[in-house]
Design a protein around this motif. Structure first.
Motif, PDB file in Angstrom:
ATOM      1  N   THR A  21      11.632 -61.058 -51.882  1.00 43.34           N
ATOM      2  CA  THR A  21      12.426 -61.683 -52.952  1.00 43.34           C
ATOM      3  C   THR A  21      13.394 -62.664 -52.294  1.00 43.34           C
ATOM      4  O   THR A  21      13.431 -62.775 -51.074  1.00 43.34           O
ATOM      5  N   ALA A  22      14.180 -63.346 -53.118  1.00 41.87           N
ATOM      6  CA  ALA A  22      15.254 -64.195 -52.596  1.00 41.87           C
ATOM      7  C   ALA A  22      16.482 -64.048 -53.490  1.00 41.87           C
ATOM      8  O   ALA A  22      16.357 -63.840 -54.702  1.00 41.87           O
ATOM      9  N   ALA A  23      17.656 -64.158 -52.874  1.00 44.97           N
ATOM     10  CA  ALA A  23      18.917 -63.868 -53.551  1.00 44.97           C
ATOM     11  C   ALA A  23      19.053 -64.579 -54.901  1.00 44.97           C
ATOM     12  O   ALA A  23      19.231 -63.938 -55.939  1.00 44.97           O
ATOM     13  N   TYR A  24      18.952 -65.911 -54.862  1.00 49.93           N
ATOM     14  CA  TYR A  24      19.239 -66.626 -56.124  1.00 49.93           C
ATOM     15  C   TYR A  24      18.212 -66.321 -57.208  1.00 49.93           C
ATOM     16  O   TYR A  24      18.499 -66.419 -58.393  1.00 49.93           O
ATOM     17  N   GLN A  25      17.029 -65.913 -56.806  1.00 50.10           N
ATOM     18  CA  GLN A  25      15.969 -65.670 -57.783  1.00 50.10           C
ATOM     19  C   GLN A  25      16.075 -64.317 -58.481  1.00 50.10           C
ATOM     20  O   GLN A  25      15.516 -64.136 -59.557  1.00 50.10           O
ATOM     21  N   ILE A  26      16.780 -63.360 -57.857  1.00 50.98           N
ATOM     22  CA  ILE A  26      16.824 -62.017 -58.476  1.00 50.98           C
ATOM     23  C   ILE A  26      18.227 -61.470 -58.723  1.00 50.98           C
ATOM     24  O   ILE A  26      18.423 -60.665 -59.615  1.00 50.98           O
ATOM     25  N   GLU A  27      19.216 -61.902 -57.949  1.00 48.53           N
ATOM     26  CA  GLU A  27      20.495 -61.185 -57.963  1.00 48.53           C
ATOM     27  C   GLU A  27      21.297 -61.310 -59.246  1.00 48.53           C
ATOM     28  O   GLU A  27      21.888 -60.333 -59.710  1.00 48.53           O
ATOM     29  N   GLY A  28      21.391 -62.512 -59.825  1.00 46.01           N
ATOM     30  CA  GLY A  28      22.364 -62.695 -60.902  1.00 46.01           C
ATOM     31  C   GLY A  28      23.758 -62.500 -60.327  1.00 46.01           C
ATOM     32  O   GLY A  28      23.997 -62.846 -59.173  1.00 46.01           O
ATOM     33  N   GLY A  29      24.653 -61.925 -61.114  1.00 37.22           N
ATOM     34  CA  GLY A  29      26.021 -61.703 -60.623  1.00 37.22           C
ATOM     35  C   GLY A  29      26.609 -62.967 -60.027  1.00 37.22           C
ATOM     36  O   GLY A  29      27.217 -62.944 -58.957  1.00 37.22           O
ATOM     37  N   ALA A  30      26.422 -64.080 -60.729  1.00 37.36           N
ATOM     38  CA  ALA A  30      26.758 -65.400 -60.182  1.00 37.36           C
ATOM     39  C   ALA A  30      28.227 -65.521 -59.790  1.00 37.36           C
ATOM     40  O   ALA A  30      28.552 -66.250 -58.850  1.00 37.36           O
ATOM     41  N   THR A  31      29.101 -64.829 -60.523  1.00 38.43           N
ATOM     42  CA  THR A  31      30.527 -64.925 -60.176  1.00 38.43           C
ATOM     43  C   THR A  31      31.088 -63.553 -59.803  1.00 38.43           C
ATOM     44  O   THR A  31      32.295 -63.379 -59.664  1.00 38.43           O
ATOM     45  N   ALA A  32      30.212 -62.586 -59.627  1.00 40.92           N
ATOM     46  CA  ALA A  32      30.661 -61.213 -59.367  1.00 40.92           C
ATOM     47  C   ALA A  32      31.343 -61.082 -58.005  1.00 40.92           C
ATOM     48  O   ALA A  32      30.877 -61.661 -57.019  1.00 40.92           O
ATOM     49  N   ASP A  33      32.432 -60.348 -57.970  1.00 34.21           N
ATOM     50  CA  ASP A  33      33.100 -59.967 -56.720  1.00 34.21           C
ATOM     51  C   ASP A  33      33.344 -61.139 -55.779  1.00 34.21           C
ATOM     52  O   ASP A  33      33.199 -61.000 -54.567  1.00 34.21           O
ATOM     53  N   GLY A  34      33.669 -62.284 -56.336  1.00 32.74           N
ATOM     54  CA  GLY A  34      34.089 -63.398 -55.495  1.00 32.74           C
ATOM     55  C   GLY A  34      33.004 -64.326 -55.001  1.00 32.74           C
ATOM     56  O   GLY A  34      33.269 -65.200 -54.170  1.00 32.74           O
TER      57      GLY A  34
END
Ligand code: PNW
Length: 487
Positions: A21-34
């Protein structure tokens, strides 16, 4: 007497297979925890850039669901998992003098710990296209080699230090070709530069992709040197770069120009990066065609880049027919392919493979074996990890979920490609040690948004991001059981 002899096929007993996988493709949480924005957060806001107008703001929400994702991996029997780190989660503004975000580091440390506890080997990509937006705004990102290299070196060191011996397999960059060409020539990927000669930080925008590629190679080499000098003895890992590249067949098998163009296409796509990494110089065909648009390595840079791979990271999806264009247009400044046409049909109207949901992807498994051999021959039989391989399915997104879960087309793709790889190992003597299918789950497919699904797991974006393993997810182990331990 002529008879068909089936090729030998097998893989070593410690073969590492799993999913990527890759971070931007699955993580979401675009503004989470800084987390700070990356160039993809910005790019997605430009109307018309993403097919369905979407973004990775939420994606599969994996930032909040890693436990579920690891469970999924365990269900499949996977031995390895390749994920990438979001640079702007770790250093929100990205730069070497900018604050580090401990929450971002903690997230990846826990992910690695949890994977290890589940018996899954992490493969970590430092950079999978999501450059901190601030670095792009500050100095043009990859276009400013010295600044970019210094910032990437710092970021790499921070991550090596934090993850330590948990990670034994590091990938510096994913597919620099895409950052360079799709990001700085075609404009389909962030930051969306196109060849508009009037508006470029480097004067002539047709130089941009080659400058980007050069910066990435130097940044890769610096990160490798840092790892080898400061961490390898302590942590015992290996490090390399992941390159994408398709197989090529001549449009007219009897035309020598087409046959030569096939190799040239691979040189422009793959050897652009692999030749410097193994030989310390760019391929002759590129030097010849691009002239002074191709940057040159200083003696010091060449020394640094040469030998900077502990393994070859191979992303591979498909094959194309190649037709030589004729020497008259060799000097076309916007030609990044090496003076050729890239086609789905040969001279006789034969299709290289069936259509998929991705306009560029036509499965052709024999090409996988051939390319593994081609690369092994050129680079002296390097250790190879296949870091991505997979397919979308035409119309998949329009089917009811029950039918999506019966993904026989994808299963057949994996079966044929993995068999081809096992033949490259057992029959051709290539040294392939691992394979990570793209992708663990449906996700944000860049410019295609969520319309194109590459997952072995269906993600129900509308209903709480629930994950449903497709048939291919559960069959992968059976495919590998056939080959692992057979060489
Ligand atoms: C790879 N093309 O990218 C990437 O590493 C993944 O992040 C991506 O999801 C996967 O392949 C499937 O697309 C590519 O247009 C994207 O030729 C596009 C192309 C090639 C590779």
């Amino acid at each position: 007497m002529v008879r068909d002899v089936a090729a030998k096929a097998g893989l070593p007993s410690d073969f590492l297979w799993g999913f990527a996988t890759a971070a931007y493709q699955i993580e979401g949480g675009a503004t989470a925890d800084g987390r700070g924005p990356s160039i993809w957060d910005t790019f997605c806001k430009i109307p018309g850039k993403i097919a369905d107008g979407s973004s990775g703001d939420v994606a599969c929400d994996s930032y909040h669901r890693t436990a579920q994702d690891i469970e999924l991996l365990q269900k499949t029997g996977a031995k390895a998992y390749r994920f990438s780190i979001s640079w702007s989660r770790v250093i929100p503004k990205g730069g070497r003098n900018d604050p580090i975000n401990q929450a971002g580091i903690d997230f990846y440390v826990k992910l690695a710990d949890d994977l290890l506890a589940a018996g899954i080997t992490p493969f970590v990509t430092l950079f999978h296209w999501d450059l901190p937006d601030e670095l792009y705004k500050r100095y043009g990102g990859f276009l400013n080699k010295d600044e970019f290299v210094a910032d990437f070196a710092h970021y790499s060191r921070v991550v090596f230090e934090a993850l330590g011996s948990r990670v034994k397999h590091w990938i510096t960059f994913n597919e620099p070709f895409c950052s360079a060409i799709l990001g700085h020539s075609i404009g389909a990927f962030a930051p969306g530069h196109t060849s508009d000669r009037t508006k470029s930080a480097v004067g002539d925008s047709s130089r941009e992709p080659w400058i980007v590629g050069h910066s990435i190679l130097i940044a890769h080499a610096h990160a490798v040197k840092i790892y080898r000098d400061e961490f390898k003895a302590r942590d015992g890992g290996e490090i390399g770069i992941t390159l994408n590249g398709d197989w090529t067949e001549p449009w007219d098998p009897n035309d020598e120009q087409d046959r030569i163009a096939c190799d040239r296409k691979i040189e422009f796509a793959i050897c652009w990066f692999a030749d410097p990494v193994y030989f310390g110089r760019y391929p002759e065909s590129m030097v010849k065609q691009l002239g002074e648009r191709l940057p040159t390595f200083t003696a010091e840079e060449s020394e640094l880049v040469k030998g900077s791979n502990d393994f070859y990271g191979m992303n591979h999806y498909c094959a194309n027919y190649i037709r030589h264009r004729g020497d008259a247009v060799v000097a076309d400044p916007d030609d990044f392919s090496g003076n050729m046409d890239i086609l789905f049909e040969d001279k006789f109207g034969n299709s290289i493979g069936p259509e998929t949901q991705s306009f560029w992807l036509r499965p052709h498994a024999p090409g996988f074996r051939k390319l593994i051999k081609w690369l092994s021959d050129r680079y002296g039989r390097p250790k190879i990890y296949v870091t991505e391989n997979g397919t979308s399915i035409k119309g998949e997104n329009d089917l009811p979920m029950e039918e999506i879960l019966e993904d026989d087309f994808r299963l057949e793709y994996f079966r044929s490609y993995i068999t081809a790889m096992a033949e490259a190992v057992a029959e051709d003597g290539c040294d392939v040690r691992g394979y990570m299918a793209w992708s663990l789950m449906d996700n944000f497919e860049w410019a295609e948004g969520y319309e194109t699904r590459f997952g072995v797991t269906y993600v129900d974006y509308e209903n709480g991001q629930k994950r449903y393993p497709k048939k291919s997810a559960m069959e992968m182990k059976n495919i590998f059981d056939q080959f692992v331990g057979k060489v």
